[in-house]
Design a protein around this motif. Sequence first.
Motif, PDB file in Angstrom:
ATOM      1  N   ARG A  36       5.567  -2.596  -1.836  1.00 34.94           N
ATOM      2  CA  ARG A  36       5.790  -1.157  -2.024  1.00 34.94           C
ATOM      3  C   ARG A  36       4.599  -0.357  -1.522  1.00 34.94           C
ATOM      4  NH1 ARG A  36       5.752   0.987  -7.880  1.00 34.94           N
ATOM      5  NH2 ARG A  36       3.563   0.847  -7.387  1.00 34.94           N
ATOM      6  N   THR A  37       3.389  -0.812  -1.837  1.00 33.75           N
ATOM      7  CA  THR A  37       2.175  -0.119  -1.384  1.00 33.75           C
ATOM      8  C   THR A  37       2.083  -0.121   0.132  1.00 33.75           C
ATOM      9  OG1 THR A  37       1.058  -0.776  -3.421  1.00 33.75           O
ATOM     10  CG2 THR A  37      -0.338  -0.052  -1.601  1.00 33.75           C
ATOM     11  N   GLN A  38       2.365  -1.270   0.750  1.00 34.57           N
ATOM     12  CA  GLN A  38       2.337  -1.347   2.205  1.00 34.57           C
ATOM     13  C   GLN A  38       3.367  -0.413   2.825  1.00 34.57           C
ATOM     14  OE1 GLN A  38       2.934  -5.514   2.928  1.00 34.57           O
ATOM     15  NE2 GLN A  38       0.743  -5.995   2.834  1.00 34.57           N
ATOM     16  N   SER A  39       4.539  -0.353   2.239  1.00 36.46           N
ATOM     17  CA  SER A  39       5.589   0.538   2.738  1.00 36.46           C
ATOM     18  C   SER A  39       5.158   1.999   2.623  1.00 36.46           C
ATOM     19  CB  SER A  39       6.879   0.308   1.955  1.00 36.46           C
ATOM     20  OG  SER A  39       7.856   1.243   2.305  1.00 36.46           O
ATOM     21  N   GLN A  87       4.491   4.649   5.690  1.00 35.57           N
ATOM     22  CA  GLN A  87       5.150   5.954   5.730  1.00 35.57           C
ATOM     23  C   GLN A  87       4.117   7.070   5.795  1.00 35.57           C
ATOM     24  OE1 GLN A  87       7.702   6.187   2.309  1.00 35.57           O
ATOM     25  NE2 GLN A  87       9.284   4.885   3.215  1.00 35.57           N
ATOM     26  N   LEU A  88       3.012   6.913   5.058  1.00 39.35           N
ATOM     27  CA  LEU A  88       1.954   7.910   5.068  1.00 39.35           C
ATOM     28  C   LEU A  88       1.334   8.016   6.456  1.00 39.35           C
ATOM     29  CD1 LEU A  88       0.170   9.898   3.469  1.00 39.35           C
ATOM     30  CD2 LEU A  88      -1.339   7.964   2.969  1.00 39.35           C
ATOM     31  N   SER A  89       1.079   6.874   7.093  1.00 38.75           N
ATOM     32  CA  SER A  89       0.480   6.924   8.429  1.00 38.75           C
ATOM     33  C   SER A  89       1.444   7.556   9.437  1.00 38.75           C
ATOM     34  CB  SER A  89       0.052   5.534   8.887  1.00 38.75           C
ATOM     35  OG  SER A  89       1.171   4.699   9.055  1.00 38.75           O
ATOM     36  N   GLU A  90       2.741   7.259   9.302  1.00 39.02           N
ATOM     37  CA  GLU A  90       3.733   7.896  10.173  1.00 39.02           C
ATOM     38  C   GLU A  90       3.743   9.408   9.964  1.00 39.02           C
ATOM     39  OE1 GLU A  90       7.539   6.106   9.520  1.00 39.02           O
ATOM     40  OE2 GLU A  90       6.865   4.127  10.157  1.00 39.02           O
ATOM     41  N   LEU A  91       3.671   9.827   8.710  1.00 40.21           N
ATOM     42  CA  LEU A  91       3.660  11.265   8.418  1.00 40.21           C
ATOM     43  C   LEU A  91       2.378  11.927   8.934  1.00 40.21           C
ATOM     44  CD1 LEU A  91       5.194  11.326   4.829  1.00 40.21           C
ATOM     45  CD2 LEU A  91       6.251  12.117   6.942  1.00 40.21           C
TER      46      LEU A  91
END
Length: 188
Positions: free
Chosen positions: A87-90, A94-98
């Motif tokens: 979950r943390t990796q996901s 997502q944070l890096s994509e954003l």
Amino acid sequence: MLSTSNMLKMLERYENCTYGSMEIDRSTTNAEQNSYKEYVKLKAKYESLQQYQRQIFGEDLGPLSLNELEQLERQLDCTLNRIQLIRTQSMLSQLSELQVKEKMWIEANKDMQDKLEKVNQAGPSWTGGENGCSYEQQNQHPQSQGFFQPLDCNPNLQIGYNTLGTSGQLTSSTNGQNLNGIIPGWML
């Protein structure tokens, strides 16, 4: 009449057919027995997995010993840690994509602001004057003078704009027309 060689061939074929079918029957019986044994093993494994699943969900824990309960607890902790890691990796991906999207939008916004500033510096600007419409020319380049041309504005043609002298005339004339349903007042 039949010769002895023909007779031997015929007996040989008879034996092959008779005893060959018995061997096929034996192999079929062995296959059925093997299938049944495999079925029994799979059924036992299935029931064991169902029991394990119930134990993971906290059901049927009574027959377990203390060591088995501790082992189950360790397995659940390990599974929970893996789930939290995934979950943390996901969330980090997502944070890096954003963040990448944010940088793109910031750059696009800067580019748009730069273009807008260039247009404002090079071209005319429209401002509201006493008629509600005036044209000011600022630092026009010789190429753009043919493109941007001032427009003549008539203050009486502005929609929704009433001057003090004509507001009484417009409301009195339009009220009658609104009642008749011919032309609404805002169109005059």
